[in-house]
Design a protein around this motif. Structure first.
Motif, mmCIF file in Angstrom:
data_model
loop_
_atom_site.group_PDB
_atom_site.id
_atom_site.type_symbol
_atom_site.label_atom_id
_atom_site.label_comp_id
_atom_site.label_asym_id
_atom_site.label_seq_id
_atom_site.Cartn_x
_atom_site.Cartn_y
_atom_site.Cartn_z
ATOM 1 N N HIS A 33 0.816 -1.183 0.031
ATOM 2 C CA HIS A 33 -0.199 -0.033 0.096
ATOM 3 C C HIS A 33 0.949 1.247 -0.185
ATOM 4 N N ARG A 34 0.383 2.231 -0.603
ATOM 5 C CA ARG A 34 1.294 3.361 -0.865
ATOM 6 C C ARG A 34 0.940 4.287 0.210
ATOM 7 N N VAL A 35 1.742 5.259 0.884
ATOM 8 C CA VAL A 35 1.503 6.278 1.551
ATOM 9 C C VAL A 35 2.104 7.563 0.934
ATOM 10 N N GLY A 36 1.595 8.725 1.394
ATOM 11 C CA GLY A 36 2.052 9.918 0.823
ATOM 12 C C GLY A 36 1.214 10.567 -0.105
ATOM 13 N N ASP A 37 1.733 11.716 -0.819
ATOM 14 C CA ASP A 37 0.978 12.231 -1.958
ATOM 15 C C ASP A 37 1.003 11.741 -3.157
ATOM 16 N N LEU A 38 -0.484 11.505 -3.609
ATOM 17 C CA LEU A 38 -0.548 10.468 -4.940
ATOM 18 C C LEU A 38 -1.361 11.661 -5.928
ATOM 19 N N ARG A 39 -1.449 11.312 -7.266
ATOM 20 C CA ARG A 39 -1.932 11.844 -8.244
ATOM 21 C C ARG A 39 -3.034 10.826 -8.764
#
Length: 153
Positions: free
Chosen positions: A95-101
């Motif tokens: 799973h990704r964390v942080g700012d996504l587009r």
């Protein structure tokens, strides 16, 4: 004559959890797919969750994920539960964390089982339980200037 479930490949693998992770960098479908490679698996179900351009009728401009320090351990706990309930040969989840587009990969999970129906069932349980139980929160910014926090992703 042996029954189908007597074959070692029909049973769960000794250590089927191949990859669990929370990432601040872009996710790779290929990495997750390679992680679940298993010669005894006849079916691999893979789910990719992406950032969409809308939510609840509003246009999404930006999205960020943050998580509790226990998130990765919770992902592993859920993976262990899925493995216990299905003949999983291999399982992976990131799973990704942080700012996504818009269009970025937010989550990638895959499960390999002896047969396709088992793989679909295990993969659905894995992603549904991750979504409802892992402490990952989504912060959305909308084109009208409003924003919202959404509970577990």
């Amino acid at each position: 004559m042996a029954h189908t479930n007597d074959h070692p490949g029909e049973q769960a693998a000794p250590d089927p959890i191949r990859l669990i992770g929370i990432r601040e960098t872009a996710l790779s479908v290929d990495e997750v797919f390679r992680a679940v490679g298993d010669d005894a698996a006849g079916g691999v179900a893979l789910f990719v969750g992406t950032v969409r351009n809308h939510d609840g009728g509003a246009d999404v401009d930006a999205l960020g994920y943050s998580c509790h320090p226990s998130a990765e351990a919770e992902m592993r706990r859920i993976a262990e539960k899925v493995v216990a309930g299905h003949p999983v040969r291999a399982l992976a989840a990131v799973h990704r964390v942080g700012d996504l587009r818009v269009g970025d990969l937010a989550v990638v999970v895959a499960v390999a089982c002896p047969h396709r129906a088992e793989a679909f069932d295990a993969c659905r349980e894995l992603i549904d339980d991750l979504k409802h139980e892992v402490p990952i929160w989504k912060h959305q910014s909308f084109s009208d200037g409003t924003e919202e926090w959404v509970g577990a992703c």
